[in-house]
Each structure stands twice: as structure tokens, then as C-alpha cells.
Design a protein around this motif. Structure first.
Motif, PDB file in Angstrom:
ATOM      1  N   GLU A 128       0.818  -1.217   0.000  1.00 17.70           N
ATOM      2  CA  GLU A 128       0.000   0.000   0.000  1.00 17.70           C
ATOM      3  C   GLU A 128       0.848   1.262   0.000  1.00 17.70           C
ATOM      4  O   GLU A 128       0.329   2.354  -0.183  1.00 17.70           O
ATOM      5  CB  GLU A 128      -0.919  -0.013   1.224  1.00 17.70           C
ATOM      6  N   SER A 129       2.140   1.124   0.204  1.00 18.14           N
ATOM      7  CA  SER A 129       3.039   2.259   0.317  1.00 18.14           C
ATOM      8  C   SER A 129       3.364   2.852  -1.052  1.00 18.14           C
ATOM      9  O   SER A 129       3.378   2.166  -2.063  1.00 18.14           O
ATOM     10  CB  SER A 129       4.331   1.803   1.010  1.00 18.14           C
ATOM     11  N   ALA A 130       3.677   4.144  -1.039  1.00 18.67           N
ATOM     12  CA  ALA A 130       4.105   4.805  -2.264  1.00 18.67           C
ATOM     13  C   ALA A 130       5.615   4.651  -2.480  1.00 18.67           C
ATOM     14  O   ALA A 130       6.147   5.110  -3.482  1.00 18.67           O
ATOM     15  CB  ALA A 130       3.740   6.287  -2.201  1.00 18.67           C
ATOM     16  N   ARG A 131       6.289   4.017  -1.508  1.00 16.98           N
ATOM     17  CA  ARG A 131       7.742   3.820  -1.648  1.00 16.98           C
ATOM     18  C   ARG A 131       8.048   2.962  -2.868  1.00 16.98           C
ATOM     19  O   ARG A 131       7.235   2.153  -3.295  1.00 16.98           O
ATOM     20  CB  ARG A 131       8.293   3.117  -0.395  1.00 16.98           C
ATOM     21  N   ARG A 132       9.228   3.160  -3.399  1.00 12.89           N
ATOM     22  CA  ARG A 132       9.649   2.352  -4.533  1.00 12.89           C
ATOM     23  C   ARG A 132       9.830   0.902  -4.096  1.00 12.89           C
ATOM     24  O   ARG A 132      10.198   0.631  -2.962  1.00 12.89           O
ATOM     25  CB  ARG A 132      10.945   2.907  -5.114  1.00 12.89           C
ATOM     26  N   LYS A 133       9.576  -0.025  -5.018  1.00  5.56           N
ATOM     27  CA  LYS A 133       9.667  -1.453  -4.717  1.00  5.56           C
ATOM     28  C   LYS A 133      10.571  -2.117  -5.743  1.00  5.56           C
ATOM     29  O   LYS A 133      10.538  -1.786  -6.928  1.00  5.56           O
ATOM     30  CB  LYS A 133       8.292  -2.108  -4.752  1.00  5.56           C
ATOM     31  N   ALA A 134      11.364  -3.074  -5.261  1.00  9.30           N
ATOM     32  CA  ALA A 134      12.271  -3.774  -6.158  1.00  9.30           C
ATOM     33  C   ALA A 134      12.426  -5.217  -5.721  1.00  9.30           C
ATOM     34  O   ALA A 134      12.369  -5.534  -4.531  1.00  9.30           O
ATOM     35  CB  ALA A 134      13.637  -3.093  -6.181  1.00  9.30           C
ATOM     36  N   VAL A 135      12.621  -6.076  -6.714  1.00  7.75           N
ATOM     37  CA  VAL A 135      12.989  -7.467  -6.482  1.00  7.75           C
ATOM     38  C   VAL A 135      14.391  -7.630  -7.032  1.00  7.75           C
ATOM     39  O   VAL A 135      14.657  -7.243  -8.177  1.00  7.75           O
ATOM     40  CB  VAL A 135      12.024  -8.449  -7.185  1.00  7.75           C
ATOM     41  N   ILE A 136      15.276  -8.163  -6.216  1.00 12.78           N
ATOM     42  CA  ILE A 136      16.627  -8.470  -6.673  1.00 12.78           C
ATOM     43  C   ILE A 136      16.705  -9.982  -6.786  1.00 12.78           C
ATOM     44  O   ILE A 136      16.619 -10.699  -5.791  1.00 12.78           O
ATOM     45  CB  ILE A 136      17.692  -7.919  -5.708  1.00 12.78           C
ATOM     46  N   LEU A 137      16.823 -10.459  -8.003  1.00 15.85           N
ATOM     47  CA  LEU A 137      16.807 -11.887  -8.310  1.00 15.85           C
ATOM     48  C   LEU A 137      18.247 -12.350  -8.506  1.00 15.85           C
ATOM     49  O   LEU A 137      18.908 -11.935  -9.449  1.00 15.85           O
ATOM     50  CB  LEU A 137      15.980 -12.097  -9.578  1.00 15.85           C
ATOM     51  N   LEU A 138      18.737 -13.196  -7.591  1.00 14.52           N
ATOM     52  CA  LEU A 138      20.088 -13.749  -7.699  1.00 14.52           C
ATOM     53  C   LEU A 138      19.977 -15.192  -8.137  1.00 14.52           C
ATOM     54  O   LEU A 138      19.473 -16.040  -7.390  1.00 14.52           O
ATOM     55  CB  LEU A 138      20.801 -13.670  -6.341  1.00 14.52           C
ATOM     56  N   THR A 139      20.474 -15.490  -9.326  1.00 14.00           N
ATOM     57  CA  THR A 139      20.287 -16.814  -9.899  1.00 14.00           C
ATOM     58  C   THR A 139      21.371 -17.119 -10.914  1.00 14.00           C
ATOM     59  O   THR A 139      22.018 -16.209 -11.441  1.00 14.00           O
ATOM     60  CB  THR A 139      18.897 -16.923 -10.561  1.00 14.00           C
ATOM     61  N   ASP A 140      21.534 -18.407 -11.210  1.00 18.44           N
ATOM     62  CA  ASP A 140      22.427 -18.795 -12.301  1.00 18.44           C
ATOM     63  C   ASP A 140      21.664 -18.858 -13.612  1.00 18.44           C
ATOM     64  O   ASP A 140      22.233 -19.110 -14.665  1.00 18.44           O
ATOM     65  CB  ASP A 140      23.120 -20.119 -12.003  1.00 18.44           C
ATOM     66  N   GLY A 141      20.362 -18.632 -13.568  1.00 15.41           N
ATOM     67  CA  GLY A 141      19.549 -18.563 -14.771  1.00 15.41           C
ATOM     68  C   GLY A 141      18.930 -19.874 -15.198  1.00 15.41           C
ATOM     69  O   GLY A 141      18.107 -19.908 -16.101  1.00 15.41           O
ATOM     70  N   GLU A 142      19.309 -20.974 -14.547  1.00 18.14           N
ATOM     71  CA  GLU A 142      18.733 -22.264 -14.924  1.00 18.14           C
ATOM     72  C   GLU A 142      17.251 -22.275 -14.559  1.00 18.14           C
ATOM     73  O   GLU A 142      16.865 -21.873 -13.465  1.00 18.14           O
ATOM     74  CB  GLU A 142      19.444 -23.407 -14.206  1.00 18.14           C
ATOM     75  N   ASP A 143      16.435 -22.739 -15.487  1.00 23.95           N
ATOM     76  CA  ASP A 143      15.001 -22.850 -15.252  1.00 23.95           C
ATOM     77  C   ASP A 143      14.530 -24.146 -15.894  1.00 23.95           C
ATOM     78  O   ASP A 143      14.563 -24.289 -17.110  1.00 23.95           O
ATOM     79  CB  ASP A 143      14.264 -21.653 -15.856  1.00 23.95           C
ATOM     80  N   THR A 144      14.087 -25.087 -15.068  1.00 23.73           N
ATOM     81  CA  THR A 144      13.664 -26.393 -15.585  1.00 23.73           C
ATOM     82  C   THR A 144      12.185 -26.431 -15.930  1.00 23.73           C
ATOM     83  O   THR A 144      11.697 -27.438 -16.414  1.00 23.73           O
ATOM     84  CB  THR A 144      13.980 -27.501 -14.555  1.00 23.73           C
ATOM     85  N   THR A 145      11.452 -25.321 -15.693  1.00 21.94           N
ATOM     86  CA  THR A 145      10.006 -25.330 -15.933  1.00 21.94           C
ATOM     87  C   THR A 145       9.600 -24.642 -17.228  1.00 21.94           C
ATOM     88  O   THR A 145       8.495 -24.869 -17.706  1.00 21.94           O
ATOM     89  CB  THR A 145       9.264 -24.624 -14.784  1.00 21.94           C
ATOM     90  N   ALA A 146      10.427 -23.785 -17.742  1.00 22.10           N
ATOM     91  CA  ALA A 146      10.124 -23.012 -18.957  1.00 22.10           C
ATOM     92  C   ALA A 146       8.872 -22.148 -18.799  1.00 22.10           C
ATOM     93  O   ALA A 146       8.177 -21.862 -19.764  1.00 22.10           O
ATOM     94  CB  ALA A 146      10.007 -23.923 -20.174  1.00 22.10           C
ATOM     95  N   GLN A 147       8.566 -21.747 -17.566  1.00 20.34           N
ATOM     96  CA  GLN A 147       7.449 -20.825 -17.318  1.00 20.34           C
ATOM     97  C   GLN A 147       8.041 -19.457 -17.004  1.00 20.34           C
ATOM     98  O   GLN A 147       8.732 -19.289 -16.004  1.00 20.34           O
ATOM     99  CB  GLN A 147       6.606 -21.288 -16.139  1.00 20.34           C
ATOM    100  N   ALA A 148       7.788 -18.499 -17.861  1.00 21.47           N
ATOM    101  CA  ALA A 148       8.332 -17.155 -17.673  1.00 21.47           C
ATOM    102  C   ALA A 148       7.673 -16.479 -16.471  1.00 21.47           C
ATOM    103  O   ALA A 148       6.493 -16.699 -16.198  1.00 21.47           O
ATOM    104  CB  ALA A 148       8.115 -16.326 -18.931  1.00 21.47           C
ATOM    105  N   PRO A 149       8.433 -15.639 -15.758  1.00 21.33           N
ATOM    106  CA  PRO A 149       7.834 -14.866 -14.661  1.00 21.33           C
ATOM    107  C   PRO A 149       6.704 -13.980 -15.179  1.00 21.33           C
ATOM    108  O   PRO A 149       6.696 -13.555 -16.341  1.00 21.33           O
ATOM    109  CB  PRO A 149       9.007 -14.027 -14.152  1.00 21.33           C
ATOM    110  N   ASP A 150       5.740 -13.688 -14.307  1.00 29.85           N
ATOM    111  CA  ASP A 150       4.569 -12.892 -14.654  1.00 29.85           C
ATOM    112  C   ASP A 150       4.942 -11.410 -14.660  1.00 29.85           C
ATOM    113  O   ASP A 150       4.860 -10.718 -13.644  1.00 29.85           O
ATOM    114  CB  ASP A 150       3.452 -13.171 -13.647  1.00 29.85           C
ATOM    115  N   VAL A 151       5.362 -10.926 -15.802  1.00 33.97           N
ATOM    116  CA  VAL A 151       5.809  -9.545 -15.942  1.00 33.97           C
ATOM    117  C   VAL A 151       4.652  -8.573 -15.711  1.00 33.97           C
ATOM    118  O   VAL A 151       4.838  -7.493 -15.139  1.00 33.97           O
ATOM    119  CB  VAL A 151       6.436  -9.325 -17.338  1.00 33.97           C
ATOM    120  N   GLU A 152       3.453  -8.950 -16.113  1.00 30.55           N
ATOM    121  CA  GLU A 152       2.293  -8.064 -15.934  1.00 30.55           C
ATOM    122  C   GLU A 152       2.009  -7.818 -14.453  1.00 30.55           C
ATOM    123  O   GLU A 152       1.633  -6.705 -14.074  1.00 30.55           O
ATOM    124  CB  GLU A 152       1.071  -8.632 -16.648  1.00 30.55           C
ATOM    125  N   ALA A 153       2.166  -8.836 -13.621  1.00 35.17           N
ATOM    126  CA  ALA A 153       1.953  -8.658 -12.175  1.00 35.17           C
ATOM    127  C   ALA A 153       2.981  -7.689 -11.601  1.00 35.17           C
ATOM    128  O   ALA A 153       2.668  -6.883 -10.720  1.00 35.17           O
ATOM    129  CB  ALA A 153       2.033 -10.000 -11.453  1.00 35.17           C
TER     130      ALA A 153
END
Length: 177
Positions: A128-153
Motif C-alpha cells: 500500500e506504500s508509495a515507496r519504490r519497490k524492487a525485487v533483486i533476483l540472484l540466480t544462475d539462470g537455470e530454469d527447468t520449468t520453462a514458465q516465464a515470470p509474470d511480468v504483468e503482475a
């Protein structure tokens, strides 16, 4: 004589505390760190291995995120909130020490699970805050599901994603235990 008399007079007057209310504007941001803890993060193509290199980065980042609320999410096949939002991100270092032995999500590797868990980890106050929000994703990039993150959300909640890749292009063998 005179010095002790002065100290007695000061001691008898007692301490004085003044309370003043002030409005404080917080300039920090709301951050969720999503750390990949899948088996491929044990590859030793960086020193000492991908997971420990990522944990060292998170500890340094926590020292720089003063005045921010920071939460920690771990993900592999699924994502879980390991530490809820805190205004003292330095405690994440202690939390990260237990990553290899406890709180491991189910196997696999799903970037979507990491991002989804990160979105859920924002506190109600942060949502509910007006503060800026960020996700920092630390990964080697391997993805065994082939489901892209929900960019619209992410866009709908005005959340920026910063991805930190851990590993080398040549990679290495994934240890099996």
C-alpha cells in the motif's frame, strides 16, 4: 570539597529527558531479495561456489540498504519467504548461514516461482506504500520449468526487477549429493 559539592547538586537535580515529536520522511525502498538455492547453485565455476558467492553479495547489499525494508525469499522448484521484511537488513547475513541446512524449497529450478514468492513477500504495508519497490533476483539462470515470470503482475504493482547472474558462461558440473 567544592567539586564534590557540585556533583552532589547535579545528582540531586536528576536526569532531564525532553521528548519532541517529529515527522520523519523515510527515503528507503522496499526490497525483496530472491535467492536461487537450486542444486545448480552448488557449481564451483566461481569461488567458492555460486551459492556462497551469491550469499556474500547479499550480505554486502544488506550493509548498503539502510532505511530500506528488506525481505528474503529462497527459491528452487518453489519459492518460500525465509525472512519477512525487516528494517535492519544486516540480520540477513545470519539468516543466510542456515540456507544450506534448512528452509530449502523443493527441488527443481523455477524463476517464476522465485518472482511469485517475492511478490507475496512484500508486506501489506509495502503493497500500500508509495515507496519504490524492487525485487533483486540472484540466480544462475537455470530454469527447468520453462514458465516465464509474470511480468504483468510486476508492472501492475510498479515493482522493478534487477537480476544478478551468478556463474560463468562455461559453467561446470552440478554436484550430486
Amino acid at each position: 570539597g567544592l567539586a564534590s559539592l557540585a556533583l552532589v547538586v547535579v545528582a540531586l537535580t536528576g536526569p532531564y529527558v525532553d521528548v519532541v515529536e517529529r515527522n520523519v520522511t523515510q527515503s528507503g525502498i522496499d526490497v525483496v531479495i530472491a535467492l536461487d538455492v537450486s542444486q545448480s547453485m552448488a557449481v564451483r565455476d566461481v569461488d567458492p561456489d555460486r551459492l556462497r558467492a551469491a550469499k556474500q553479495f547479499v550480505q554486502r547489499l544488506g550493509d548498503d540498504l539502510k532505511q530500506s525494508r528488506v525481505a528474503l525469499v529462497l527459491f528452487a522448484g518453489e519459492g518460500i519467504t525465509r525472512y519477512p521484511a525487516t528494517a535492519d537488513p544486516r540480520v540477513l547475513g545470519e539468516t543466510l548461514d542456515s540456507v544450506t541446512t534448512a528452509f530449502r524449497p523443493p527441488g527443481g529450478s523455477s524463476l517464476r516461482s522465485g518472482v511469485d514468492a517475492a511478490l507475496k513477500a512484500f508486506s501489506q504495508e509495502a503493497r500500500e506504500s508509495a515507496r519504490r519497490k524492487a525485487v533483486i533476483l540472484l540466480t544462475d539462470g537455470e530454469d527447468t520449468t520453462a514458465q516465464a515470470p509474470d511480468v504483468e503482475a510486476l508492472k501492475a504493482r510498479n515493482v522493478r526487477v534487477f537480476t544478478i547472474g551468478v556463474g560463468t558462461p562455461s559453467g561446470g558440473p552440478i554436484p550430486t549429493y
